[in-house]
Design a protein around this motif. Structure first.
Motif, PDB file in Angstrom:
ATOM      1  N   PHE A  26       0.537  -1.140   0.010  1.00 45.51           N
ATOM      2  CA  PHE A  26      -0.263  -0.044  -0.247  1.00 45.51           C
ATOM      3  C   PHE A  26       1.082   1.483   0.295  1.00 45.51           C
ATOM      4  CE2 PHE A  26      -2.576   3.444   2.625  1.00 45.51           C
ATOM      5  CZ  PHE A  26      -3.193   3.384   1.987  1.00 45.51           C
ATOM      6  N   TRP A  27       1.879   1.464   0.785  1.00 40.06           N
ATOM      7  CA  TRP A  27       2.583   2.900   1.335  1.00 40.06           C
ATOM      8  C   TRP A  27       2.731   2.481  -0.167  1.00 40.06           C
ATOM      9  CZ3 TRP A  27       0.672   6.024   3.753  1.00 40.06           C
ATOM     10  CH2 TRP A  27      -0.064   5.849   4.847  1.00 40.06           C
ATOM     11  N   SER A  28       3.997   1.061  -0.812  1.00 37.72           N
ATOM     12  CA  SER A  28       4.789   2.035  -1.566  1.00 37.72           C
ATOM     13  C   SER A  28       3.830   2.003  -3.149  1.00 37.72           C
ATOM     14  CB  SER A  28       5.715   0.330  -2.111  1.00 37.72           C
ATOM     15  OG  SER A  28       6.210   0.125  -3.177  1.00 37.72           O
ATOM     16  N   LEU A  29       2.560   1.877  -3.622  1.00 39.71           N
ATOM     17  CA  LEU A  29       1.733   2.331  -4.464  1.00 39.71           C
ATOM     18  C   LEU A  29       1.576   3.953  -4.313  1.00 39.71           C
ATOM     19  CD1 LEU A  29       0.228   1.325  -7.086  1.00 39.71           C
ATOM     20  CD2 LEU A  29      -1.154   0.836  -5.468  1.00 39.71           C
ATOM     21  N   LEU A  30       1.751   4.096  -2.777  1.00 39.07           N
ATOM     22  CA  LEU A  30       1.293   5.531  -2.415  1.00 39.07           C
ATOM     23  C   LEU A  30       2.045   7.107  -2.821  1.00 39.07           C
ATOM     24  CD1 LEU A  30      -1.636   7.143  -1.598  1.00 39.07           C
ATOM     25  CD2 LEU A  30      -0.194   7.025   0.559  1.00 39.07           C
ATOM     26  N   THR A  31       2.999   5.903  -2.304  1.00 37.16           N
ATOM     27  CA  THR A  31       3.927   7.142  -2.364  1.00 37.16           C
ATOM     28  C   THR A  31       5.261   7.138  -3.349  1.00 37.16           C
ATOM     29  OG1 THR A  31       5.572   5.474  -1.216  1.00 37.16           O
ATOM     30  CG2 THR A  31       4.878   6.841   0.694  1.00 37.16           C
ATOM     31  N   GLY A  32       5.177   5.926  -3.848  1.00 38.46           N
ATOM     32  CA  GLY A  32       4.987   5.910  -5.682  1.00 38.46           C
ATOM     33  C   GLY A  32       4.840   7.013  -6.589  1.00 38.46           C
ATOM     34  N   THR A  33       3.537   6.926  -5.805  1.00 39.37           N
ATOM     35  CA  THR A  33       2.589   7.723  -7.581  1.00 39.37           C
ATOM     36  C   THR A  33       2.839   9.244  -6.887  1.00 39.37           C
ATOM     37  OG1 THR A  33       0.370   6.142  -7.351  1.00 39.37           O
ATOM     38  CG2 THR A  33       0.018   8.743  -7.955  1.00 39.37           C
ATOM     39  N   LEU A  34       3.193   9.636  -5.485  1.00 41.12           N
ATOM     40  CA  LEU A  34       3.192  11.232  -4.879  1.00 41.12           C
ATOM     41  C   LEU A  34       4.379  11.608  -5.485  1.00 41.12           C
ATOM     42  CD1 LEU A  34       1.733  10.981  -0.914  1.00 41.12           C
ATOM     43  CD2 LEU A  34       0.336  11.747  -3.449  1.00 41.12           C
ATOM     44  N   ALA A  35       5.525  10.492  -5.413  1.00 39.78           N
ATOM     45  CA  ALA A  35       7.329  11.147  -6.152  1.00 39.78           C
ATOM     46  C   ALA A  35       6.471  11.633  -7.679  1.00 39.78           C
ATOM     47  CB  ALA A  35       7.923   9.838  -5.818  1.00 39.78           C
ATOM     48  N   ALA A  36       6.108  10.843  -8.421  1.00 40.88           N
ATOM     49  CA  ALA A  36       6.010  11.183  -9.849  1.00 40.88           C
ATOM     50  C   ALA A  36       4.799  12.081  -9.830  1.00 40.88           C
ATOM     51  CB  ALA A  36       5.041   9.974 -10.687  1.00 40.88           C
ATOM     52  N   LEU A  37       4.325  11.857  -8.661  1.00 40.92           N
ATOM     53  CA  LEU A  37       3.283  13.862  -9.405  1.00 40.92           C
ATOM     54  C   LEU A  37       3.596  14.736  -8.401  1.00 40.92           C
ATOM     55  CD1 LEU A  37      -0.067  14.150  -9.740  1.00 40.92           C
ATOM     56  CD2 LEU A  37      -0.221  14.431  -7.099  1.00 40.92           C
ATOM     57  N   THR A  38       5.008  14.953  -7.665  1.00 42.27           N
ATOM     58  CA  THR A  38       5.830  15.812  -7.299  1.00 42.27           C
ATOM     59  C   THR A  38       6.864  16.300  -8.531  1.00 42.27           C
ATOM     60  OG1 THR A  38       5.278  14.993  -4.712  1.00 42.27           O
ATOM     61  CG2 THR A  38       7.075  16.929  -5.390  1.00 42.27           C
ATOM     62  N   SER A  84       9.279   9.303 -13.695  1.00 39.53           N
ATOM     63  CA  SER A  84       9.747   8.011 -13.581  1.00 39.53           C
ATOM     64  C   SER A  84      10.455   7.345 -12.540  1.00 39.53           C
ATOM     65  CB  SER A  84       9.385   7.278 -15.473  1.00 39.53           C
ATOM     66  OG  SER A  84       8.513   7.859 -15.707  1.00 39.53           O
ATOM     67  N   GLY A  85      11.467   7.974 -12.365  1.00 46.12           N
ATOM     68  CA  GLY A  85      12.771   7.560 -11.807  1.00 46.12           C
ATOM     69  C   GLY A  85      12.972   7.461 -10.573  1.00 46.12           C
ATOM     70  N   ALA A  86      11.998   8.999 -10.216  1.00 49.31           N
ATOM     71  CA  ALA A  86      11.840   9.418  -8.906  1.00 49.31           C
ATOM     72  C   ALA A  86      10.575   8.551  -8.108  1.00 49.31           C
ATOM     73  CB  ALA A  86      10.934  10.703  -8.419  1.00 49.31           C
ATOM     74  N   ALA A  87       9.519   8.487  -8.312  1.00 49.13           N
ATOM     75  CA  ALA A  87       8.662   7.310  -8.055  1.00 49.13           C
ATOM     76  C   ALA A  87       9.101   5.540  -7.728  1.00 49.13           C
ATOM     77  CB  ALA A  87       7.651   6.621  -9.760  1.00 49.13           C
ATOM     78  N   PHE A  88      10.063   5.064  -9.039  1.00 48.70           N
ATOM     79  CA  PHE A  88      10.479   3.700  -8.258  1.00 48.70           C
ATOM     80  C   PHE A  88      11.233   4.467  -7.602  1.00 48.70           C
ATOM     81  CE2 PHE A  88      14.631   0.953  -9.317  1.00 48.70           C
ATOM     82  CZ  PHE A  88      13.923   0.374  -9.944  1.00 48.70           C
ATOM     83  N   VAL A  89      12.366   4.972  -7.327  1.00 55.21           N
ATOM     84  CA  VAL A  89      13.704   5.671  -6.046  1.00 55.21           C
ATOM     85  C   VAL A  89      12.069   4.992  -4.784  1.00 55.21           C
ATOM     86  CG1 VAL A  89      15.530   6.364  -5.121  1.00 55.21           C
ATOM     87  CG2 VAL A  89      15.253   6.131  -8.037  1.00 55.21           C
ATOM     88  N   VAL A  90      11.724   5.975  -5.023  1.00 54.15           N
ATOM     89  CA  VAL A  90      10.935   5.802  -3.522  1.00 54.15           C
ATOM     90  C   VAL A  90       9.906   4.786  -3.323  1.00 54.15           C
ATOM     91  CG1 VAL A  90       9.011   7.554  -2.800  1.00 54.15           C
ATOM     92  CG2 VAL A  90      10.348   8.743  -3.710  1.00 54.15           C
ATOM     93  N   GLY A  91       9.156   4.190  -4.466  1.00 52.97           N
ATOM     94  CA  GLY A  91       8.577   2.945  -4.574  1.00 52.97           C
ATOM     95  C   GLY A  91       9.298   2.161  -3.631  1.00 52.97           C
ATOM     96  N   VAL A  92      10.868   1.502  -4.840  1.00 52.49           N
ATOM     97  CA  VAL A  92      11.538   0.468  -3.758  1.00 52.49           C
ATOM     98  C   VAL A  92      11.457   1.201  -2.322  1.00 52.49           C
ATOM     99  CG1 VAL A  92      13.916  -0.829  -4.407  1.00 52.49           C
ATOM    100  CG2 VAL A  92      12.010   0.163  -5.796  1.00 52.49           C
TER     101      VAL A  92
END
Lengths: 553, 115
Positions: free
Chosen positions: A446-458, A481-489
């Motif tokens: 859940f948190w990986s999906l949510l924060t990844g989305t927020l990272a791309a949006l930011t 996309s790269g930001a979403a990836f790093v944050v999500g992982v």
């Protein structure tokens, strides 16, 4: 001439009319096979691989893709092939060989449903809602793409064009559901090719063949030698290629994150494979789609380059000479009545394919993942069949509204890539870790999906607010996309460390190495023939993608 | 957000709605063959466009950089249409386990029991 207007005669309208009749006919024929919500929303899992494979590629070959990739061809040149050879084929092969055994084997009805089993209801709801939003946004993009074409080419008022085309899609999907959408996509695939091939043949002939076109593009003031190469000028720190991106951005941003995110988790695509008749056909679906995908750039990028040469004014901010109009302009210039009707029908078909894929996946996710799971549980199946039909109507209506959001972007392909970096990349990150790391916990999902989305949006908001800068919109999507990836992982790993993993018996068939997936489930006579081997088909497609790069290095 | 009470059910219980639709109602493999539709439409298109190509004058070819594009496209589409129809003949549609491949279908299609 500044006005782009096609002169259709009775023959062209006959061709267009015959297509409309056929599309509706398929809707009525497919209706006969609908007995349950599963038939309506998943084709009863009964389709052969060549049908789902061509539908898989046609669902991607929307008007948006065709007009957008031709626009990129004119704007960035041959480097646009990255969207196909590194930005699509490897991910399609990965989906077929590695991921479909989990999707198809677990019998889930949608991508969000997989998340519900692998993680929890929170992850499920988050993804179901964000998918539903992105599906109607992209349906709107397709509607808008069609409306500008019809308005410009045929002189139909914008609203008439939108309503006629949306009504047609609505009619055949609400009649025949996913089967109708898929059968129409197979037909659309052939009509689209029949419209584009003559255009490329005539255009290339006019340019004096491929070498003539190369000379003219290299000498063009808006083009240049860089337009003829895919990899030159992509060195880190010395980026001179038209895409404005280094090879790292291309390989990891486009080739890995955006591409794998789109092809492996976008339910509009995966749904086609899920509706296949058995495991073998499901796995071959994206692989069969990969072969046309290898050669489609010839039908989109070449027209873009020809338009660059033929129309010196191309690249205007608005009016007839935007990049997006590259193909319509060429149709007007080169095609006589007859083939003209085929080409216009092909564009319409492309629009409908793209829109129908979004609508038919939206209604499945809404009916099963939102309505049945959270709103009205335990009704009889006929109830959910009715909901599915009703939601189709709602989805098309919202799509009409979102068409106006797309109208704000000059290059609609960039708009779509931006949407993908929000929705698909974070999802892919969550998926890929969840499928291979059984320790990953439900809340980590859940948190990986949510924060990844927020990272791309930011990243996107900071870019728009000019806090950070990128050379092109396209480069922003790579870095977002790269930001979403790093944050999500990172979030996935950290949350996993502090929460309790699910027991193994809840993860059977959902995670690699936990339980066995039956790769020969429902096997038919002939599925073991060597040319139907998914691994072999996939390897040949990858090899071809590499070989095709060689002349355009 | 969903509540935790739903989240910690057993796998079997949470799968119940999937199982219900999958097991009971996925037998409707009664689908018509799309090859017939593609074959018919492309044969029609082929004839129309080939005809236009044979009848239209030099203007059309001149517009298309000297190629009789209607003739060639018409021939191509006609060939594809006929190939699809021939493929139907060579390998007819698989008759699925479902018994009633009847044509009436329309009325009650949604309410008829599947078994």
């Amino acid at each position: 001439m500044d006005d782009l207007r096609l002169d259709l005669n009775a023959l062209d309208y006959t061709i267009l009319g015959a297509y409309f009749v056929t599309v509706l006919g398929i809707g009525f024929l497919a209706r006969r096979s609908i007995r349950s919500s599963l038939d309506f929303l998943m084709s009863g899992r009964s389709l052969p691989a060549w049908v789902t494979g061509l539908a898989f590629i046609a669902a991607n070959l929307g008007a948006l893709e065709i007009l957008g990739m031709a626009a990129n061809g004119a704007q960035y040149g041959v480097a646009t092939v990255h969207y196909y050879w590194i930005g699509a084929v490897p991910a399609m092969v990965f989906l077929g060989i590695v991921m479909l055994p989990f999707y198809y084997g677990s019998k889930v009805r949608s991508v969000p449903e997989f998340l519900r089993l692998r993680f929890n209801h929170s992850t499920h709801l988050l993804n179901a809602v964000s998918f539903a939003v992105s599906a109607v946004l992209i349906a709107g993009v397709n509607l808008y793409a069609l409306a500008i074409v019809l308005e410009a080419l045929l002189g139909w008022p914008l609203w008439t064009a939108i309503v006629v085309a949306a009504a047609l899609v609505l009619a055949y999907i609400s009649l025949g559901g996913l089967s109708s959408a898929i059968y129409n996509e197979v037909l659309q695939f052939f009509v689209i090719l029949a419209g584009l091939i003559p255009l490329v043949v005539v255009g290339l002939n006019d340019m004096g063949g491929w070498s003539g076109l190369e000379d003219k593009v290299a000498a063009n003031e808006n083009g240049g030698e860089g337009f003829l190469h895919a990899w030159q000028g992509t060195a880190v720190g010395d980026v001179t290629n038209p895409l404005g991106s280094s090879w790292i951005g291309i390989v990891f941003g486009l080739g890995f994150l955006l591409s794998f995110g789109y092809w492996t988790t976008n339910f509009a695509e995966v749904q086609r494979a899920m509706s296949a008749q058995n495991m073998s056909a499901a796995r071959r679906t994206p692989l069969i789609g990969a072969y046309p995908k290898l050669f489609i750039p010839a039908l989109t990028i070449i027209p873009g380059l020809i338009a660059l040469v033929v129309f010196p004014k191309l690249g205007a901010e608005e009016g007839s000479f935007t990049y997006t109009n590259a193909i319509p302009l060429l149709i007007e210039r080169y095609l006589p009545n007859g083939v003209l009707g085929i080409a216009v029908t092909g564009l319409l078909a492309a629009f409908m394919a793209g829109m129908a894929a979004n609508v038919s996946s939206f209604n499945t996710v809404f009916t099963y993942d939102i309505w049945q799971t959270y709103v009205k549980k335990d009704r009889d199946d006929a109830y959910y069949l009715r909901v599915g039909r009703l939601v189709t109507v709602v989805g098309v209506c919202i799509g009409i509204g979102t068409a106006f959001i797309a109208a704000g972007y000059s290059n609609i392909m960039n708009y779509v890539q931006t949407l993908f970096s929000f929705f698909n990349v974070p999802l892919f990150v969550t998926f890929i870790i969840g499928m291979f790391w059984k320790r990953m916990t439900a809340w980590a999902g859940f948190w990986s999906l949510l924060t990844g989305t927020l990272a791309a949006l930011t990243t996107w908001i900071l870019y728009k607010a000019e806090v950070i800068s990128f050379r092109t919109d396209l480069e922003e999507t790579f870095w977002g996309s790269g930001a979403a990836f790093v944050v999500g992982v990172t979030v996935a790993v950290v949350v996993t460390m502090v929460t309790t993993p699910k027991p193994d018996d809840e993860l059977q068939g959902l995670v690699r190495g936990v339980g066995a997936t039956d790769l020969s489930a429902g096997e038919l006579v002939g599925d073991r023939t060597w040319y139907r081997n998914p691994v072999l088909l996939g390897m040949i497609a990858l090899a071809l993608a590499i070989v095709l790069y060689i002349p355009f290095w | 957000m969903a509540d935790e009470a739903q989240g910690d059910g057993t796998r079997a219980a949470r799968d119940s709605e999937i199982e219900r639709t999958t097991e009971a109602e996925s037998s409707a493999a009664r689908l018509f063959d799309v090859r017939r539709v593609i074959g018919a439409l492309f044969t029609l298109y082929g004839v129309l466009v080939l005809g236009a190509g044979l009848l239209d004058g030099d203007d059309a070819a001149e517009k298309a950089s000297g190629i009789d594009i209607n003739v060639w496209t018409g021939l191509g589409m006609l060939l594809l249409g006929l190939l699809m129809l021939a493929w139907m003949k060579v390998s007819p549609p698989r008759v699925g386990p479902a018994q009633d491949r009847d044509g009436d279908g329309e009325a009650g299609a949604a309410s008829r029991p599947t078994h």
